[in-house]
Scaffold this motif. Sequence first.
Motif, PDB file in Angstrom:
ATOM      1  N   ASP A   1     -60.667   2.856  49.829  1.00  0.00           N
ATOM      2  CA  ASP A   1     -59.803   3.597  50.043  1.00  0.00           C
ATOM      3  C   ASP A   1     -58.288   3.879  49.787  1.00  0.00           C
ATOM      4  N   THR A   2     -57.393   5.084  48.882  1.00  0.00           N
ATOM      5  CA  THR A   2     -55.619   4.230  48.604  1.00  0.00           C
ATOM      6  C   THR A   2     -55.217   3.910  50.359  1.00  0.00           C
ATOM      7  N   PHE A   3     -54.518   3.284  49.991  1.00  0.00           N
ATOM      8  CA  PHE A   3     -53.201   3.818  51.630  1.00  0.00           C
ATOM      9  C   PHE A   3     -53.222   4.747  51.674  1.00  0.00           C
ATOM     10  N   PHE A   4     -52.843   5.223  51.236  1.00  0.00           N
ATOM     11  CA  PHE A   4     -52.271   6.814  51.387  1.00  0.00           C
ATOM     12  C   PHE A   4     -53.202   7.367  52.235  1.00  0.00           C
ATOM     13  N   LYS A   5     -54.880   7.541  52.018  1.00  0.00           N
ATOM     14  CA  LYS A   5     -55.764   7.994  52.697  1.00  0.00           C
ATOM     15  C   LYS A   5     -55.986   7.072  53.986  1.00  0.00           C
ATOM     16  N   ARG A   6     -56.148   6.283  53.720  1.00  0.00           N
ATOM     17  CA  ARG A   6     -56.664   5.415  54.597  1.00  0.00           C
ATOM     18  C   ARG A   6     -56.026   5.308  56.173  1.00  0.00           C
ATOM     19  N   PHE A   7     -54.358   5.458  55.846  1.00  0.00           N
ATOM     20  CA  PHE A   7     -53.034   5.172  56.553  1.00  0.00           C
ATOM     21  C   PHE A   7     -53.012   6.752  57.332  1.00  0.00           C
ATOM     22  N   THR A   8     -53.358   8.114  56.675  1.00  0.00           N
ATOM     23  CA  THR A   8     -53.624   9.136  57.388  1.00  0.00           C
ATOM     24  C   THR A   8     -54.343   9.562  58.155  1.00  0.00           C
ATOM     25  N   ALA A   9     -55.758   8.879  57.076  1.00  0.00           N
ATOM     26  CA  ALA A   9     -57.241   8.862  58.192  1.00  0.00           C
ATOM     27  C   ALA A   9     -56.868   8.436  59.595  1.00  0.00           C
ATOM     28  N   GLN A  10     -56.344   7.273  59.434  1.00  0.00           N
ATOM     29  CA  GLN A  10     -56.391   6.967  60.702  1.00  0.00           C
ATOM     30  C   GLN A  10     -54.982   6.867  61.930  1.00  0.00           C
ATOM     31  N   ALA A  11     -54.532   7.828  61.654  1.00  0.00           N
ATOM     32  CA  ALA A  11     -53.051   8.602  62.513  1.00  0.00           C
ATOM     33  C   ALA A  11     -53.710   9.962  62.761  1.00  0.00           C
ATOM     34  N   TYR A  12     -54.476  10.598  62.036  1.00  0.00           N
ATOM     35  CA  TYR A  12     -54.799  11.312  62.285  1.00  0.00           C
ATOM     36  C   TYR A  12     -56.314  11.559  63.248  1.00  0.00           C
ATOM     37  N   TYR A  13     -57.664  10.230  63.484  1.00  0.00           N
ATOM     38  CA  TYR A  13     -57.656  10.153  64.368  1.00  0.00           C
ATOM     39  C   TYR A  13     -57.566   9.447  65.512  1.00  0.00           C
ATOM     40  N   LYS A  14     -56.744   8.936  65.531  1.00  0.00           N
ATOM     41  CA  LYS A  14     -55.380   8.771  66.684  1.00  0.00           C
ATOM     42  C   LYS A  14     -55.132  10.314  67.545  1.00  0.00           C
ATOM     43  N   LEU A  15     -54.397  10.641  66.793  1.00  0.00           N
ATOM     44  CA  LEU A  15     -54.132  12.608  67.334  1.00  0.00           C
ATOM     45  C   LEU A  15     -55.328  13.097  67.664  1.00  0.00           C
ATOM     46  N   LEU A  16     -56.741  13.134  67.329  1.00  0.00           N
ATOM     47  CA  LEU A  16     -57.195  13.609  67.218  1.00  0.00           C
ATOM     48  C   LEU A  16     -57.902  13.205  69.316  1.00  0.00           C
ATOM     49  N   LEU A  17     -57.930  12.000  69.351  1.00  0.00           N
ATOM     50  CA  LEU A  17     -58.048  11.330  70.217  1.00  0.00           C
ATOM     51  C   LEU A  17     -57.291  12.109  71.339  1.00  0.00           C
TER      52      LEU A  17
ATOM     53  N   ALA B   1     -69.745   7.868  40.518  1.00  0.00           N
ATOM     54  CA  ALA B   1     -69.066   9.036  39.403  1.00  0.00           C
ATOM     55  C   ALA B   1     -68.412   9.991  39.707  1.00  0.00           C
ATOM     56  N   GLY B   2     -67.844  11.025  38.478  1.00  0.00           N
ATOM     57  CA  GLY B   2     -67.216  12.005  39.528  1.00  0.00           C
ATOM     58  C   GLY B   2     -66.045  11.734  40.121  1.00  0.00           C
ATOM     59  N   GLU B   3     -65.661  13.124  40.426  1.00  0.00           N
ATOM     60  CA  GLU B   3     -64.038  12.951  40.804  1.00  0.00           C
ATOM     61  C   GLU B   3     -64.614  13.785  42.529  1.00  0.00           C
ATOM     62  N   SER B   4     -63.433  13.818  43.678  1.00  0.00           N
ATOM     63  CA  SER B   4     -63.506  13.787  44.887  1.00  0.00           C
ATOM     64  C   SER B   4     -63.435  15.189  44.668  1.00  0.00           C
ATOM     65  N   LYS B   5     -64.500  16.277  45.645  1.00  0.00           N
ATOM     66  CA  LYS B   5     -65.077  17.131  45.987  1.00  0.00           C
ATOM     67  C   LYS B   5     -63.245  18.230  46.594  1.00  0.00           C
ATOM     68  N   TYR B   6     -62.625  16.873  47.506  1.00  0.00           N
ATOM     69  CA  TYR B   6     -61.703  17.658  48.822  1.00  0.00           C
ATOM     70  C   TYR B   6     -60.611  16.957  48.200  1.00  0.00           C
ATOM     71  N   PRO B   7     -60.206  17.777  47.088  1.00  0.00           N
ATOM     72  CA  PRO B   7     -58.069  17.943  47.263  1.00  0.00           C
ATOM     73  C   PRO B   7     -56.903  17.691  48.332  1.00  0.00           C
ATOM     74  N   LEU B   8     -56.353  17.636  48.231  1.00  0.00           N
ATOM     75  CA  LEU B   8     -55.142  17.271  49.714  1.00  0.00           C
ATOM     76  C   LEU B   8     -55.009  18.932  50.266  1.00  0.00           C
ATOM     77  N   LYS B   9     -55.691  19.674  49.625  1.00  0.00           N
ATOM     78  CA  LYS B   9     -55.613  21.105  49.814  1.00  0.00           C
ATOM     79  C   LYS B   9     -56.437  21.220  51.112  1.00  0.00           C
ATOM     80  N   LYS B  10     -57.597  20.665  50.421  1.00  0.00           N
ATOM     81  CA  LYS B  10     -59.189  21.282  51.926  1.00  0.00           C
ATOM     82  C   LYS B  10     -58.504  20.355  52.814  1.00  0.00           C
ATOM     83  N   MET B  11     -58.546  19.154  52.561  1.00  0.00           N
ATOM     84  CA  MET B  11     -58.360  17.798  53.719  1.00  0.00           C
ATOM     85  C   MET B  11     -57.060  18.314  54.883  1.00  0.00           C
TER      86      MET B  11
END
Length: 316
Positions: A136-152, A209-219
């Motif tokens: 994952d990109t640094f951005f995705k990793r960082f936001t994902a982790q912050a998000y998990y913590k927030l949810l908890l 292959a192909g690209e993510s179907k989850y753009p930032l907005k959807k995420m």
Amino acid sequence: MAKILFMVVPCYNEQEVITETTNRLAQKYKELIEAGKIAPESKVLYVNDGSKDNTWKMIKDIHNKDKTFRGLCLSRNRGHQNAVLAGLMQAKEEADMVISMDADLQDDINAIDEMVDKFNEGYDVVYGVRDKRKTDTFFKRFTAQAYYKLLLKMGVDIVYNHADFRLMSKRVLDNLEDYKEVNLFLRGLVPMVGFPSTSVYYERHERFAGESKYPLKKMLHFAFDGITSLSIKPIRLITTLGLIIFMLSIGILIYSVVMHILGNTFAGWSSIMVSVWALGGLQILSIGIIGEYIGKIYLETKSRPRFIIQEYLNDN
Ligand code: UDP
Ligand code: MG
């Protein structure tokens, strides 16, 4: 006797990857059946989530060649979570265990063996957990982790670093069916259902292959849904905040009365301006958050169908 496994694979514009995914799953099924870990009646169910490319046509061809692969076509695009749910509900009619997995081969197919083993040991839910996030990109990793913590913090019980790659037994799915919510956040719902659960660890790959179907907005939308669909803590926070501000204002009232009696008042334009803006902002924020919940109630009360099936390819 070996149990029947169904894989549920949501596909939205996945024409670049579906052939490869099919080849790898066919190989995996062959191995698992030969090893006696799953029954020969086991299937792979592709859920076409309103793809605009050739995905559905390809699924039809795959089904015609190999009946291990089935296709479920939704009437239009309903998003990843609804597509997975549609597949799970269809699959549980015949399966003993169901694994949901993305079509893009980011999840490790080799983890399936271990998931099936855990099921055979008696676990009802097996979460696939990424042990590294280096693709994952640094951005995705960082936001994902912050998000998990927030949810908890918000009191939502989820498994850290687990997406939607998981095995569930038939009885879990039968109970999951009773959660009628429209705002679906499966990884928050499955732990709520309960039953014995465990995790297997795997390394998450790049999209084949192909690209993510989850753009930032959807995420972002999905992330926000995760909180507001499962937790009422934001409302409680607002209430607490309101209470604190109310107490403060009583203090300020007493203070100003005392100042008035002492004759110490002077034109306090700036303080008034500040408080008007601060309170105004706060009120708008509160109304916004409450509005979000009312919006959800509105959707839930309609209890619209969460998916509509157009076609089911299930020749044996
Ligand atoms: N997907 C879907 N409907 C959608 C968007 C995505 O069924 O509206 C599927 C997609 O085909 C894939 C999975 O959901 O199998 C995960 O999507 P993607 O890999 O694009 O998300 P990412 O891994 O980038 O978060
Ligand atoms: Mg992906």
